[in-house]
Design a protein around this motif. Structure first.
Motif, PDB file in Angstrom:
ATOM      1  N   ALA A 112       8.809  -0.424  -0.643  1.00  0.00           N
ATOM      2  CA  ALA A 112       8.140  -1.465   0.141  1.00  0.00           C
ATOM      3  C   ALA A 112       9.091  -2.084   1.144  1.00  0.00           C
ATOM      4  O   ALA A 112       8.698  -2.413   2.275  1.00  0.00           O
ATOM      5  CB  ALA A 112       7.574  -2.544  -0.786  1.00  0.00           C
ATOM      6  N   ARG A 113      10.361  -2.245   0.757  1.00  0.00           N
ATOM      7  CA  ARG A 113      11.303  -2.889   1.667  1.00  0.00           C
ATOM      8  C   ARG A 113      11.674  -1.994   2.846  1.00  0.00           C
ATOM      9  O   ARG A 113      11.828  -2.480   3.974  1.00  0.00           O
ATOM     10  CB  ARG A 113      12.559  -3.320   0.899  1.00  0.00           C
ATOM     11  N   THR A 114      11.839  -0.707   2.622  1.00  0.00           N
ATOM     12  CA  THR A 114      12.150   0.165   3.755  1.00  0.00           C
ATOM     13  C   THR A 114      10.951   0.271   4.701  1.00  0.00           C
ATOM     14  O   THR A 114      11.125   0.314   5.923  1.00  0.00           O
ATOM     15  CB  THR A 114      12.561   1.573   3.281  1.00  0.00           C
ATOM     16  N   CYS A 170       6.285   5.287   8.933  1.00  0.00           N
ATOM     17  CA  CYS A 170       6.015   4.665   7.627  1.00  0.00           C
ATOM     18  C   CYS A 170       5.932   5.721   6.534  1.00  0.00           C
ATOM     19  O   CYS A 170       6.432   5.515   5.415  1.00  0.00           O
ATOM     20  CB  CYS A 170       4.711   3.866   7.686  1.00  0.00           C
ATOM     21  N   LEU A 171       5.317   6.854   6.838  1.00  0.00           N
ATOM     22  CA  LEU A 171       5.264   7.953   5.874  1.00  0.00           C
ATOM     23  C   LEU A 171       6.665   8.450   5.558  1.00  0.00           C
ATOM     24  O   LEU A 171       6.991   8.740   4.399  1.00  0.00           O
ATOM     25  CB  LEU A 171       4.409   9.089   6.435  1.00  0.00           C
ATOM     26  N   GLY A 172       7.511   8.517   6.580  1.00  0.00           N
ATOM     27  CA  GLY A 172       8.889   8.937   6.347  1.00  0.00           C
ATOM     28  C   GLY A 172       9.635   7.991   5.423  1.00  0.00           C
ATOM     29  O   GLY A 172      10.354   8.425   4.516  1.00  0.00           O
ATOM     30  N   ALA A 228       0.834  -1.208   0.000  1.00  0.00           N
ATOM     31  CA  ALA A 228       0.000   0.000   0.000  1.00  0.00           C
ATOM     32  C   ALA A 228       0.866   1.254   0.000  1.00  0.00           C
ATOM     33  O   ALA A 228       0.590   2.216  -0.733  1.00  0.00           O
ATOM     34  CB  ALA A 228      -0.925  -0.008   1.212  1.00  0.00           C
ATOM     35  N   MET A 229       1.924   1.278   0.820  1.00  0.00           N
ATOM     36  CA  MET A 229       2.813   2.446   0.854  1.00  0.00           C
ATOM     37  C   MET A 229       3.504   2.642  -0.492  1.00  0.00           C
ATOM     38  O   MET A 229       3.694   3.773  -0.953  1.00  0.00           O
ATOM     39  CB  MET A 229       3.866   2.269   1.952  1.00  0.00           C
TER      40      MET A 229
END
Length: 439
Positions: free
Chosen positions: A368-370, A355-357, A131-132
């Motif tokens: 996605a991995r970070t 997560c936004l960062g 999603a991110m």
């Protein structure tokens, strides 16, 4: 940040058609996943009796047995997300966790149930990193905070809402005649597995994979070995950032796990009263914080503060920590309730902000991995360290009805400054990474 530290350049993103429809689908998937994740907690007592499970076995099913696998599975799953078609990976994840939730209805012992829970964990590990990544490529950087906030707020809402839904389905299951003879808890698990399967059809028909925000040459950085150089090349940001995230996550889960118990032990509330009080202050304030804090960070970025997210993270630590220490130690009922409100306003929002960062500073092929690494830190520290450490301190260092309160206050006094320093040290390199990218 030195722009040569990564071979993954940033380019201008394009507006993806149907992007808000995609966000709506992702939000519904997240809501469904939270129900499937917490439904076992809602029916824990009848499951324990039916399968003759010990408290330890049920604790493993509800806690670390799910969280550890969910966290660890996120890294390899995120590699598939960064490399392949994200919409297809999401569909595969939803299919897996829905089928495993349904299969849980037919388990006969601890072993079969924990295998099903493992399948649910692996399937759900797909969703948030994907999603991110999708939101990052569907929206321009200046627009990402709002859809990200809506998505992440769903988790805060459904952490409580899942129990309401589960209770309602279980109550219906007790009188249903659709499958005569099926135990209510089994029917409940089977019933909550269906919305995910139905929503898959809507998602497959309405959402299309967006183009990734990259140049053709950047695809060379999509390999399995691309994440570590990116993290190491920017270790001045990632090391203190992840340390701070892990520390504050352990305090967050510690407070949430023990809040009703504290109201019972310190102020003689019943279990029902304690749950109602904490839920009534925690749900609205957590949703408010989840929506407002990313908006404030976005405003700071538009005003020229590339380190806006890091600054808001510092605020989200600095305000609730002294509030919860005072609420735990002073002994006043309304002060403790107010402290819980302040904590729920800020602490759960930290996972949203981090997560936004990760979404903001990471190239598309690593996004996605970070995010998955960030979730790994949040879940491992939060679920394993927070409730456990506070319990150990209460048993071995403190005593009496105030033991948990003293343990959490001690943790807050140590963790708060440590997390604040971590985000402070990460602030400048975070701003440099933000300034270096162009999407």
């Amino acid at each position: 940040m030195n722009e040569q530290s990564t071979t993954l350049p940033y380019t201008e993103s394009k507006i993806h058609p149907g992007r808000w429809t995609a966000v709506g689908c992702l939000i519904i998937f997240y809501a469904i996943s939270m129900v499937d994740r917490f439904i076992l907690s809602a029916v824990a007592q009848p499951v324990t009796q039916s399968l003759e499970l010990s408290n330890t076995q049920m604790g493993l099913l509800l806690g670390a047995g799910f969280a550890v696998l969910y966290s660890i599975a996120g890294i390899p799953v995120a590699y598939l997300i960064d490399k392949g078609n994200r919409t297809r990976v999401i569909l595969a994840g939803v299919l897996l966790w829905s089928l495993m939730t349904a299969a849980s209805a037919f388990t006969v012992d601890f072993t079969t149930l924990i295998i099903c829970r493992a399948g649910v964990a692996i399937g759900e590990a797909v969703l948030t990193p994907a999603a991110m990544s999708l939101i990052g490529d569907m929206f321009q950087r200046k627009e990402r905070a709002l859809p990200t906030s809506f998505y992440m707020a769903t988790g805060n809402i459904m952490a409580t809402g899942a129990f309401i839904i589960g209770g309602a389905v279980y109550q219906f299951a007790g009188g249903q005649q659709l499958i005569p003879g099926m135990e209510p808890w089994r029917f409940t698990l089977l019933a909550v597995s269906l919305p995910g399967l139905l929503m898959m059809v809507v998602f497959a028909l309405t959402v299309r994979e967006p183009a990734r925000v990259e140049t053709p040459s950047s695809t060379t950085g999509a390999g399995i070995d691309a994440l570590l150089p990116f993290l190491v090349g920017n270790k001045a940001m990632f090391i203190p950032f992840f340390i701070a995230t892990g520390l504050i996550s352990s305090l967050t889960l510690g407070v949430i796990s023990w809040a009703p118990t504290l109201l019972i032990r310190l102020h003689d509330l019943s279990a029902a009263q304690a749950s109602f009080v904490f839920g009534s202050v925690g749900l609205p304030t957590s949703v408010l914080g989840t929506l407002c804090l990313p908006w404030l960070a976005s405003r700071l970025q538009k005003a020229g503060r590339a380190d806006g997210i890091a600054l808001i993270l510092m605020v989200a630590v600095a305000i609730p920590v002294p509030a919860i220490i005072a609420g735990l130690l002073v002994g006043d009922y309304w002060l403790l309730v107010a402290a819980f409100a302040v904590c729920m306003m800020f602490l759960p929002s930290i996972s949203v902000m981090t997560c936004l960062g990760m979404q903001m500073i990471s190239p598309s092929r690593l996004r996605a991995r970070t995010v998955a690494v960030n979730l790994l830190v949040i879940n491992l520290f939060g679920y394993t360290v927070g409730p456990f450490l506070s319990g150990v301190l209460a048993d071995r260092v403190f005593s009496g009805p105030t033991a948990i309160a003293s343990a959490l206050a001690t943790m807050a006094a140590i963790i708060g400054p440590g997390a604040l320093l971590g985000f402070l040290f990460a602030r400048r390199p975070f701003g440099q990474m933000m300034s270096a990218q162009k999407d």
